[in-house]
Structures are given as structure tokens and as C-alpha cells.
Design an enzyme around this catalytic site. Structure first.
Site, PDB file in Angstrom:
ATOM      1  N   CYS A 118      40.571  44.451  48.124  1.00 20.17           N
ATOM      2  CA  CYS A 118      40.039  44.553  46.764  1.00 20.17           C
ATOM      3  C   CYS A 118      41.219  44.792  45.802  1.00 20.17           C
ATOM      4  O   CYS A 118      42.130  43.976  45.739  1.00 20.17           O
ATOM      5  CB  CYS A 118      38.986  45.662  46.738  1.00 20.17           C
ATOM      6  N   ASP A 165      31.741  35.492  46.790  1.00 22.14           N
ATOM      7  CA  ASP A 165      32.252  36.580  45.966  1.00 22.14           C
ATOM      8  C   ASP A 165      32.131  36.239  44.482  1.00 22.14           C
ATOM      9  O   ASP A 165      32.870  35.402  43.969  1.00 22.14           O
ATOM     10  CB  ASP A 165      33.718  36.827  46.337  1.00 22.14           C
ATOM     11  N   HIS A 192      32.270  39.661  48.456  1.00 19.74           N
ATOM     12  CA  HIS A 192      33.353  40.607  48.212  1.00 19.74           C
ATOM     13  C   HIS A 192      33.146  41.840  49.091  1.00 19.74           C
ATOM     14  O   HIS A 192      32.036  42.303  49.282  1.00 19.74           O
ATOM     15  CB  HIS A 192      33.369  41.012  46.735  1.00 19.74           C
TER      16      HIS A 192
END
Length: 223
Positions: A118, A165, A192
Site C-alpha cells: 500500500c 483495485d 487492493h
């Protein structure tokens, strides 16, 4: 099970890190870079997992600059606070200096790889391009990499994205591919955060495949 340690950045700032060591002699060093949720239980588990593969792992608490010992969950409020910390309150120059301190710590055990998730995926890319002593880097769904895709990495890099995502559209991934044709980019049928088994977006097959690829990549480049 790892332990808490203290690191010193170039400007003298002292901050914490989670350090996990293998049972025998380390094969190399590894820096694990957190998501926007801090060095929480999941990141410690990730660090422990890599230590189990033989790496001496350092997971720096990069939020300590603005708030010590941040450990967030995965609610909407947690996500909002994490984004504030990462993208509004941290200063990138200081963050990279703290990451350099973590790389230096890991380098006691040989070559150093960096892996991040991330926000940490973006920082992994920047570490590969800007910091010293990085021998290999694996970036997981790094939001913002597309905006930094014109940089030049100083080591081999691989990247992992989820095609579902909504935070990182495939147009961004295509932009990275175009700017970095020599960087292997793997796309998974996942959302994600697919590596995090604490989140609803966890996808076990994608996480396992990405980890297998990352471990093979580190074995090739770190020894």
C-alpha cells in the site's frame, strides 16, 4: 516472534522498529514497509513470515515522526486516519531518511531487500530509486507509483497490483509499464490489500502467488 528495537535517523531522530530474526544465520537483510495502518499485528506477522524464510527483518515505525506506536485497524475511520498520517502529516524527506536508517540496520546481515504494501509499496519504489544499499525491491499495490514512474531504480524491482483495485486503476498500471518496461509487473484477480488476511479484500491464491514470486526474486538477488 520479534522484538522492538530503536533506530536513529541521520538527523538524530530516534524511532522504533519491529525486528524479527531467523533461527539460524540470516541469508540477507530485509526491510518491511508498513501500510497506512502502522506497524500493526499484520505487519509484524509479515515480518515474522520473512524471518521464517531466513531473513533478518526490520519493520520501521515510520509514523513515529508524527505519532509514536501507531497501530490502526481496518475500519473506515482507521483508513481515514492512516491516510492523514501518510499523505498529510509525514514529510517525505524525513520518511526516506528513516527508511535509510532501517536499511542500514538490516545491512549488518548482508545484502538488503525492501518489500512494502500500500503506502509502503510506494515507499519501496522510492527506496529503490533514492536510497543507498537496496539490492532488490518488491512493491505491493503502491498507490502513487504512477506519479513517480519516471524515476530510475538503482536495483532490480518487481511490482504486484490487483486488477479489481479501485484505488489504483489499470490505467495507472499501464502508465508504470510504459515508463518502466524492464520492471516485471504482475497483476492479480484481486482487490487492493489482497495480501492482508486481516482484511475483507484478502485473496489467498493471489497472496500466495505474489509471496512465491517475491521470495524467488529475493533469493535470486540477495543470495
Amino acid at each position: 516472534m520479534g522484538t522492538k528495537t530503536r533506530l536513529n535517523s541521520a538527523d538524530g531522530f530516534e524511532f522504533a522498529a519491529y525486528e524479527a530474526m531467523p533461527g539460524g544465520r540470516p541469508r540477507a537483510g530485509l526491510v518491511v514497509i508498513q501500510e497506512v495502518f502502522g506497524v500493526n499485528g499484520h505487519i509484524r506477522e509479515v515480518a515474522d513470515g520473512y524471518a521464517g524464510e531466513g531473513y533478518a527483518v526490520v519493520a520501521p515505525q515510520i509514523f513515529d515522526r508524527v505519532e509514536p506506536d501507531v497501530e490502526l485497524g481496518y475500519t473506515e475511520a482507521d483508513m481515514g486516519r492512516g491516510i492523514e498520517l501518510a499523505f498529510q502529516e509525514l514529510q517525505m524527506q524525513n520518511t526516506l531518511a528513516d527508511l535509510q536508517a532501517a536499511i542500514n540496520q538490516a545491512s549488518q546481515h548482508g545484502k538488503v531487500g525492501v518489500v512494502g504494501y500500500c503506502f509502503g509499496g510506494l515507499l519501496t519504489w522510492l527506496s529503490a530509486c533514492e536510497l543507498d544499499g537496496v539490492a532488490a525491491a518488491s512493491c505491493y499495490y503502491g498507490g502513487g507509483i504512477a506519479g513517480e514512474a519516471g524515476r530510475t531504480p538503482g536495483c532490480p524491482v518487481i511490482m504486484h497490483f490487483g486488477e479489481l483495485d479501485a484505488h489504483i486503476p489499470m490505467s495507472d498500471v499501464d502508465q508504470v509499464r510504459e515508463a518502466q518496461p524492464d520492471v516485471p509487473i504482475h497483476v492479480y484477480n484481486a482487490d487492493h490489500g489482497f495480501n492482508c488476511d486481516h482484511r475483507g479484500s484478502y485473496d489467498a491464491p493471489s497472496a500466495a502467488l505474489a509471496r512465491e514470486r517475491t521470495l524467488a526474486f529475493f533469493a535470486e538477488n540477495l543470495g
